[in-house]
Motif scaffolding. Structure first.
Motif, mmCIF file in Angstrom:
data_model
loop_
_atom_site.group_PDB
_atom_site.id
_atom_site.type_symbol
_atom_site.label_atom_id
_atom_site.label_comp_id
_atom_site.label_asym_id
_atom_site.label_seq_id
_atom_site.Cartn_x
_atom_site.Cartn_y
_atom_site.Cartn_z
ATOM 1 N N HIS A 191 86.525 -53.925 -34.212
ATOM 2 C CA HIS A 191 87.260 -55.189 -34.128
ATOM 3 C C HIS A 191 86.318 -56.349 -34.410
ATOM 4 O O HIS A 191 85.275 -56.495 -33.761
ATOM 5 C CB HIS A 191 87.874 -55.350 -32.718
ATOM 6 C CG HIS A 191 88.540 -56.683 -32.537
ATOM 7 N ND1 HIS A 191 88.140 -57.592 -31.580
ATOM 8 C CD2 HIS A 191 89.576 -57.270 -33.210
ATOM 9 C CE1 HIS A 191 88.914 -58.674 -31.658
ATOM 10 N NE2 HIS A 191 89.791 -58.497 -32.639
ATOM 11 N N CYS A 192 86.660 -57.168 -35.415
ATOM 12 C CA CYS A 192 85.854 -58.351 -35.717
ATOM 13 C C CYS A 192 86.371 -59.500 -34.857
ATOM 14 O O CYS A 192 87.522 -59.918 -34.981
ATOM 15 C CB CYS A 192 85.935 -58.720 -37.193
ATOM 16 S SG CYS A 192 85.093 -60.277 -37.540
ATOM 17 N N ALA A 193 85.473 -60.026 -34.021
ATOM 18 C CA ALA A 193 85.863 -61.107 -33.110
ATOM 19 C C ALA A 193 86.152 -62.393 -33.886
ATOM 20 O O ALA A 193 86.988 -63.191 -33.483
ATOM 21 C CB ALA A 193 84.744 -61.334 -32.094
ATOM 22 N N THR A 194 85.457 -62.566 -35.002
ATOM 23 C CA THR A 194 85.637 -63.789 -35.784
ATOM 24 C C THR A 194 87.006 -63.815 -36.469
ATOM 25 O O THR A 194 87.735 -64.793 -36.404
ATOM 26 C CB THR A 194 84.517 -63.895 -36.843
ATOM 27 O OG1 THR A 194 83.277 -63.620 -36.215
ATOM 28 C CG2 THR A 194 84.499 -65.261 -37.489
ATOM 29 N N CYS A 195 87.355 -62.700 -37.151
ATOM 30 C CA CYS A 195 88.613 -62.650 -37.903
ATOM 31 C C CYS A 195 89.763 -62.094 -37.070
ATOM 32 O O CYS A 195 90.904 -62.143 -37.499
ATOM 33 C CB CYS A 195 88.475 -61.759 -39.135
ATOM 34 S SG CYS A 195 87.059 -62.101 -40.160
ATOM 35 N N ASP A 196 89.446 -61.527 -35.945
ATOM 36 C CA ASP A 196 90.432 -60.829 -35.122
ATOM 37 C C ASP A 196 91.150 -59.738 -35.931
ATOM 38 O O ASP A 196 92.366 -59.633 -35.917
ATOM 39 C CB ASP A 196 91.438 -61.822 -34.515
ATOM 40 C CG ASP A 196 92.301 -61.154 -33.432
ATOM 41 O OD1 ASP A 196 91.816 -60.150 -32.848
ATOM 42 O OD2 ASP A 196 93.437 -61.596 -33.207
ATOM 43 N N ALA A 205 79.968 -53.792 -39.921
ATOM 44 C CA ALA A 205 80.043 -55.196 -40.323
ATOM 45 C C ALA A 205 81.440 -55.472 -40.846
ATOM 46 O O ALA A 205 82.083 -54.601 -41.431
ATOM 47 C CB ALA A 205 79.003 -55.489 -41.395
ATOM 48 N N CYS A 206 81.907 -56.674 -40.667
ATOM 49 C CA CYS A 206 83.251 -57.035 -41.096
ATOM 50 C C CYS A 206 83.263 -57.242 -42.612
ATOM 51 O O CYS A 206 82.480 -58.046 -43.127
ATOM 52 C CB CYS A 206 83.672 -58.316 -40.387
ATOM 53 S SG CYS A 206 85.232 -58.962 -41.000
ATOM 54 N N PRO A 207 84.146 -56.546 -43.348
ATOM 55 C CA PRO A 207 84.209 -56.746 -44.791
ATOM 56 C C PRO A 207 84.766 -58.119 -45.140
ATOM 57 O O PRO A 207 84.580 -58.600 -46.250
ATOM 58 C CB PRO A 207 85.136 -55.622 -45.268
ATOM 59 C CG PRO A 207 85.924 -55.222 -44.077
ATOM 60 C CD PRO A 207 85.096 -55.534 -42.870
ATOM 61 N N GLY A 208 85.442 -58.779 -44.186
ATOM 62 C CA GLY A 208 86.028 -60.090 -44.455
ATOM 63 C C GLY A 208 85.020 -61.222 -44.314
ATOM 64 O O GLY A 208 84.890 -62.065 -45.197
ATOM 65 N N CYS A 209 84.243 -61.231 -43.231
ATOM 66 C CA CYS A 209 83.353 -62.369 -42.985
ATOM 67 C C CYS A 209 81.893 -61.954 -42.873
ATOM 68 O O CYS A 209 81.020 -62.817 -42.805
ATOM 69 C CB CYS A 209 83.772 -63.097 -41.707
ATOM 70 S SG CYS A 209 83.452 -62.140 -40.214
ATOM 71 N N GLY A 210 81.622 -60.661 -42.862
ATOM 72 C CA GLY A 210 80.235 -60.216 -42.823
ATOM 73 C C GLY A 210 79.654 -60.166 -41.416
ATOM 74 O O GLY A 210 78.516 -59.753 -41.232
HETATM 75 ZN ZN LIG Z 1 85.398 -60.786 -39.702
#
Ligand SMILES: [Zn+2]
Length: 307
Positions: A191-196, A205-210
Motif C-alpha cells: 500500500h502506497c501511503a502517498t497515492c493510497d 516502491a510505488c510505480p505511481g510516485c516512486g
Molecule cells: Zn504512490
C-alpha cells in the motif's frame, strides 16, 4: 598432328578432326614463371616487383604497363585475397577444374597489385560477391602447376552452434514476500501511503510516485475479471486447450494480476465475472505462482467494471 577420326559417306563428305598432343606439350617456363610454379609446388604464392614497385601476381617477365622488364625481386603474397569479379558456372564441363557448380573469379591476393584468375568453390552464386575474402585450398600432392591450388574457398564467417541457456531467476525481496504469501494461501499487496493505492503483487516502491512502500496488506482471494484471452495453444501451466488467461482485479487491490481461469468453459468467461482463487493442496505448495491452480467462477452476479 591431325587425325581424321570419323568419316561419313553420302554425297556430302564431312570429317571430324581432333588436334591434341597426347603426351603433353613440354615447354620451358623461363625464370619468372618458373619461380612462381616452383613456389606453388612448395605451397607459397609469389609475385614479382616491377621497376615502379608494383607486385604482379601471377608474375610476368615484362610489365604490361610499361613494357619494361620486371625486377628480379620476388615477394610472397596472400595466400588470402579478395574477389574482384566473378562469373558463376552452373554446369561444369568435363575439363573444368571442379565437377560441381563453381565460380571463375579474379582474385587480388593480399599484397598483390594485380588479380589472378582462379576457381572459387562456393556453395551457390549467392555466396559470391565482389569483396569476398577467399584463401587457397592446396592439393596435398603438388607438382608446380597453377592447379596445385585446387581452388579458393570463402573464409569462414559464420558457424552453426547449438544454443542452450540455463538460468536461475532469483525473485527480488518483494516477489519473494509475495510468493511466501501465495505458499500460505494469501495474496500480499503493498500500500502506497502517498497515492493510497494497493498493488498486487506486493512491491517495494510505488510505480505511481516512486515512494517506498512500507505497508504490507493482505487482500482477498476473490476478484473480478477485467480482461481475458482465450488461448488455443497448449501451455505447460494450463490444464487444457483452450484455456483462459485473465487480468483479475482482486478485491481490495488497485492493480490487476494475471492468472488462469478454470472450472468454466472458455466461451462462458466474460469481463466482470466474479472469481475466486483455487489453491493446490497445502502439502504440494512451493514458493511459486503454481500454488494458484487457477481462478474459478464464484457464481456471484457480475461486477460493474467501473467499480
Ligand atoms: Zn504512490
Amino acid at each position: 598432328m591431325t587425325v581424321p577420326s570419323d568419316v561419313t559417306g553420302n554425297s556430302e563428305l564431312t570429317a571430324t578432326h581432333v588436334l591434341e598432343f597426347p603426351g603433353g606439350y613440354t615447354r620451358t617456363t623461363g625464370p619468372v614463371i618458373g619461380r612462381f610454379l616452383t613456389e606453388l609446388r612448395d605451397g607459397r604464392i609469389v609475385g614479382v616487383r616491377t621497376a615502379d614497385q608494383r607486385t604482379l601476381v601471377p608474375p610476368l617477365e615484362y610489365d604490361p604497363h610499361t613494357g619494361d622488364a620486371v625486377t628480379e625481386e620476388f615477394v610472397q603474397v596472400g595466400p588470402a585475397g579478395t574477389v574482384a569479379e566473378w562469373v558463376w558456372v552452373d554446369s561444369p564441363r568435363r575439363n573444368h577444374p571442379l565437377d560441381r557448380p563453381f565460380a571463375w573469379a579474379t582474385i587480388k591476393l593480399d599484397g598483390a597489385d594485380t588479380a589472378l584468375v582462379h576457381v572459387v568453390d562456393a556453395e551457390n552464386p549467392k555466396a559470391m560477391r565482389a569483396g569476398l575474402r577467399v584463401r587457397p585450398r592446396w592439393r596435398a600432392e603438388r607438382v608446380g602447376q597453377i592447379t596445385d591450388i585446387e581452388c579458393f574457398v570463402p573464409d569462414v564467417t559464420k558457424i552453426v552452434s547449438p544454443v542452450r541457456a540455463e538460468y536461475t531467476l532469483k525473485p527480488g525481496r518483494a516477489l519473494t514476500r509475495f510468493l511466501e504469501g501465495v505458499r500460505d494461501g494469501v495474496f500480499l499487496a503493498g500500500h502506497c501511503a502517498t497515492c493510497d493505492k494497493v498493488y498486487v503483487p506486493y512491491r517495494l516502491a510505488c510505480p505511481g510516485c516512486g515512494s517506498l512502500i512500507e505497508e504490507e496488506r493482505q487482500v482477498a482471494d476473490t476478484g473480478t475479471i477485467t480482461t481475458f484471452a482465450i488461448n488455443n495453444l497448449p501451455d505447460p501451466r494450463a490444464p487444457q486447450v483452450p484455456f483462459v488467461s485473465a487480468y483479475i482485479l482482486l478485491d481490495g487491490a488497485d492493480t490487476p494480476m494475471i492468472a488462469l481461469v478454470g472450472d468454466v468453459p472458455a466461451h462462458e468467461v466474460r469481463q466482470g465475472m466474479r472469481v475466486r482463487a483455487v489453491w493446490v493442496p497445502e502439502s504440494e505448495r512451493t514458493l511459486a505462482m503454481s500454488n494458484i491452480k487457477w481462478f474459478a467462477p464464484t457464481g456471484e452476479p457480475d461486477a460493474e467494471l467501473e467499480n
